[in-house]
Design a protein around this motif. Structure first.
Motif, PDB file in Angstrom:
ATOM      1  N   VAL A 195       0.847  -1.186   0.000  1.00 24.37           N
ATOM      2  CA  VAL A 195       0.000   0.000   0.000  1.00 24.37           C
ATOM      3  C   VAL A 195       0.888   1.243   0.000  1.00 24.37           C
ATOM      4  O   VAL A 195       2.033   1.215   0.456  1.00 24.37           O
ATOM      5  N   LEU A 196       0.326   2.337  -0.515  1.00 23.54           N
ATOM      6  CA  LEU A 196       0.963   3.648  -0.442  1.00 23.54           C
ATOM      7  C   LEU A 196       0.123   4.503   0.506  1.00 23.54           C
ATOM      8  O   LEU A 196      -1.059   4.753   0.245  1.00 23.54           O
ATOM      9  N   LEU A 197       0.729   4.909   1.605  1.00 25.24           N
ATOM     10  CA  LEU A 197       0.007   5.696   2.597  1.00 25.24           C
ATOM     11  C   LEU A 197      -0.329   7.076   2.056  1.00 25.24           C
ATOM     12  O   LEU A 197       0.472   7.703   1.340  1.00 25.24           O
ATOM     13  N   HIS A 198      -1.494   7.568   2.408  1.00 27.56           N
ATOM     14  CA  HIS A 198      -1.838   8.953   2.109  1.00 27.56           C
ATOM     15  C   HIS A 198      -1.044   9.878   3.037  1.00 27.56           C
ATOM     16  O   HIS A 198      -0.653   9.466   4.147  1.00 27.56           O
ATOM     17  N   ARG A 227       6.376   6.209   1.205  1.00 34.51           N
ATOM     18  CA  ARG A 227       5.034   5.906   1.715  1.00 34.51           C
ATOM     19  C   ARG A 227       4.661   4.431   1.554  1.00 34.51           C
ATOM     20  O   ARG A 227       3.520   4.057   1.821  1.00 34.51           O
ATOM     21  N   LEU A 228       5.600   3.596   1.102  1.00 36.67           N
ATOM     22  CA  LEU A 228       5.305   2.191   0.875  1.00 36.67           C
ATOM     23  C   LEU A 228       5.301   1.403   2.187  1.00 36.67           C
ATOM     24  O   LEU A 228       6.226   1.510   2.992  1.00 36.67           O
ATOM     25  N   ARG A 229       4.260   0.621   2.401  1.00 37.34           N
ATOM     26  CA  ARG A 229       4.199  -0.320   3.510  1.00 37.34           C
ATOM     27  C   ARG A 229       3.736  -1.668   2.953  1.00 37.34           C
ATOM     28  O   ARG A 229       2.867  -1.727   2.083  1.00 37.34           O
ATOM     29  N   LEU A 258      -5.156  -0.092   9.507  1.00 36.22           N
ATOM     30  CA  LEU A 258      -5.445   1.134   8.760  1.00 36.22           C
ATOM     31  C   LEU A 258      -6.923   1.215   8.398  1.00 36.22           C
ATOM     32  O   LEU A 258      -7.579   0.191   8.153  1.00 36.22           O
ATOM     33  N   ASP A 259      -7.433   2.441   8.322  1.00 38.06           N
ATOM     34  CA  ASP A 259      -8.751   2.671   7.748  1.00 38.06           C
ATOM     35  C   ASP A 259      -8.645   2.687   6.226  1.00 38.06           C
ATOM     36  O   ASP A 259      -7.599   3.076   5.675  1.00 38.06           O
ATOM     37  N   PRO A 260      -9.702   2.305   5.518  1.00 37.89           N
ATOM     38  CA  PRO A 260      -9.633   2.255   4.049  1.00 37.89           C
ATOM     39  C   PRO A 260      -9.226   3.577   3.409  1.00 37.89           C
ATOM     40  O   PRO A 260      -8.621   3.587   2.330  1.00 37.89           O
ATOM     41  N   GLY A 261      -9.551   4.696   4.049  1.00 40.70           N
ATOM     42  CA  GLY A 261      -9.210   5.991   3.469  1.00 40.70           C
ATOM     43  C   GLY A 261      -7.783   6.430   3.718  1.00 40.70           C
ATOM     44  O   GLY A 261      -7.382   7.520   3.297  1.00 40.70           O
ATOM     45  N   ASP A 262      -6.984   5.569   4.379  1.00 39.19           N
ATOM     46  CA  ASP A 262      -5.612   5.940   4.728  1.00 39.19           C
ATOM     47  C   ASP A 262      -4.592   5.621   3.645  1.00 39.19           C
ATOM     48  O   ASP A 262      -3.432   6.037   3.744  1.00 39.19           O
ATOM     49  N   TYR A 263      -5.008   4.886   2.618  1.00 40.36           N
ATOM     50  CA  TYR A 263      -3.992   4.360   1.700  1.00 40.36           C
ATOM     51  C   TYR A 263      -4.591   4.059   0.334  1.00 40.36           C
ATOM     52  O   TYR A 263      -5.815   3.940   0.180  1.00 40.36           O
TER      53      TYR A 263
END
Length: 535
Positions: A195-198, A227-229, A258-263
């Motif tokens: 995922v890429l974090l916002h 931002r990669l996790r 994480l919440d869906p809107g975080d990434y």
């Protein structure tokens, strides 16, 4: 019969291993034709970690600055049990770093591959053919004929002296050659999610890498660059691997962190983590590298590193065989050196996987008790690089030679003209006779003259001089002592390092340098190498 060759090498597959091999071929004066069936770099990440040996190889190719924006030093790993308790730590070695680079890195694989391929654009003698599938390899005693077809359906053949199969775990070349893999008894289905974090998201995530050793679902969390996790999660027996990659399923699994809107979800893929090794790595002029030769579970972040070591080990030997008069036995040392190393690293990765993947709660509790006692005795845990072995058979001096099979350290040095840099930047990846600060320079020079007179391969003299003393012409002074203390710890006045930075052997006194070089000449010209392939 005299063959007309189109190139020295055909390299099949331009992932990180094949692209590294192509760059090394150019560096060692070999011509190559490199094929990849895809028309461009795969845009999604796959591997996420590599170590100091790989970075030293990339740095030697001049890619340090190009990779800098896309890599980050690897953070320590914590193993946490079902209750969140840390039961094991794997840490990184503190500076000064022996190879001149951080011990381990996380990285963006697409950017690494782009850098490696871009480096080939100005490499005369390397012909890159993308969107081209290798359909046939017919090897003989002098070389091989490689058949290909491109995206337009055009069929061509090329004639080469050697073929490097870097075509991955599903290697078509390996299958057509009828070569078998040994099963090292690890085969588990896992889901890998990137995922890429916002911006501003993920503040509650762990700051270090975590192995969640939880029987219900063993998982791994990796802090990537920028931002990669990454999460890697074991797929349970009642779950369909193909359905696990559905975005709604992935988001439900990630909701713990994480919440869906975080990434943004970059990638979700189901894999089987294997432990396999090819029985025969060389078939005449055909060689297998990377996943085509072995597959390692990811629990030590060594999968890609193994393949980079393959390329680093093999290509200089091919150049020596092609241009340097080396005997065919030198090529046999490829498997003799690499297979035991791969087996040991894979066994270590399997052991770490066994810790992580315990599914029985009673056994997990017993595991926790054992590891907590070990951690109490050694709170810092294990240093990751201590788990990586040297080499023990192949193109090496006799058993007992000091520093034999280890890796030559790479300090930052100042040369006689006041220029500063890593040692490899000055000495390159040639054979090097490295002298300690107190070694007899005249005796070493005499030994090298005798070596040259006997028809020996080229060796570069690399004398060290004291940190606080004058730097003589052609010598180097360490800015932070690394190599000098290493030599003293091994009881050496000199070592002979190979182009892949592994040490052929050492001399306790300058008077022993002549015999060290003579031993290397004997190994160099041998039609068959000492040692046996691991069975």
């Amino acid at each position: 019969m005299t063959d007309a060759f189109d190139a020295d090498l055909a390299i099949v597959g331009l992932g990180p291993v094949g692209a590294t091999a192509a760059n090394l071929a150019h560096a060692h004066g070999l011509t190559a034709v490199a094929f990849d069936r895809a028309p461009a770099v795969e845009p999604r990440p796959r591997a996420i970690g590599f170590d100091q040996e790989a970075m030293r190889t990339f740095g030697g190719l001049g890619l340090g600055d190009a990779l800098a924006p896309h890599v980050m030093p690897y953070r320590p790993s914590e193993y946490r049990n079902l209750h969140g308790q840390v039961i094991k730590r794997i840490d990184t070695a503190p500076p000064p770093h022996p190879l001149g680079w951080a011990p381990n890195y996380v990285f963006l694989q697409p950017e690494l591959e782009k850098a490696l391929r871009h480096n080939l654009t100005g490499a005369g003698g390397v012909d890159v053919r993308l969107g081209t599938t290798v359909t046939d390899v017919r090897a003989d005693g002098e070389g091989a004929t490689v058949g290909t077809v491109d995206e337009a359906g055009r069929r061509r053949t090329v004639r080469v002296r050697y073929v490097l199969a870097c075509d991955g775990g599903a290697s078509g070349i390996r299958s057509r050659a009828g070569l078998s893999l040994r099963d090292l008894e690890f085969d588990e289905p896992w889901l890998v999610v990137d995922v890429l974090l916002h911006p501003g998201a993920g503040e509650e995530l762990p700051r270090t890498n975590v192995q969640y050793c939880e029987p219900a679902r063993p998982s791994t969390y990796v802090v990537g660059p920028g931002r990669l996790r990454r999460w890697e999660m074991m797929i349970n027996k009642d779950e369909d691997p193909s359905g696990m990659t559905e975005p709604r399923v992935v988001r439900a699994l990630l909701s713990r962190w994480l919440d869906p809107g975080d990434y943004d979800l970059w990638r979700a893929s189901a894999y089987r983590f294997h432990a396999l090794v090819l029985r025969q790595w060389r078939a005449g002029r055909l060689f297998f590298l990377g996943d085509a030769a072995h597959m390692t579970p990811p629990f030590l972040a060594q999968g890609m590193c193994q393949g980079i070591r393959d390329a680093s080990n093999l290509v200089w030997k091919l150049a020596a065989h092609r241009h340097g008069g080396a005997g065919d036995g030198l090529l046999d040392t490829y498997q003799r050196e690499r297979e035991p190393h791969v087996l040991q690293v894979t066994a270590t990765a399997k052991e770490l996987g066994r810790i992580i993947c315990e599914r029985d709660e009673v056994a997990a509790a017993a595991r926790d008790a054992t590891l907590l006692a070990e951690l109490a005795a050694q709170p810092r845990g294990t240093v990751r690089q201590s788990l990586i072995p040297g080499i023990h058979a192949g193109f090496l001096a006799a058993d007992g030679s000091p520093a034999r099979g280890g890796i030559l350290p790479q300090p930052r040095v100042t040369d006689s003209q006041g220029r500063s840099g890593l040692l490899d930047e000055f000495t390159g990846d040639a054979f090097r006779l490295v002298l300690g600060e107190d070694a007899d320079l005249a005796a070493a020079e005499s030994a090298l003259r005798a070596h040259e007179a006997a028809g020996g391969f080229p060796v570069r003299l690399v004398p060290l001089r004291r940190f606080d003393g004058p730097v003589h012409r052609g010598a180097y002074r360490e800015e932070v002592p690394v190599l000098g203390p290493w030599l003293r710890a091994h009881g050496c006045e000199a070592v002979l390092a190979r182009p892949d930075h592994y040490v052929f052997g050492g001399a306790q006194r300058a008077a022993e340098i002549s015999e060290l070089l003579a031993a290397a000449r004997r190994r160099w010209s041998s039609p068959s190498s000492p040692g046996t392939v691991v069975e």
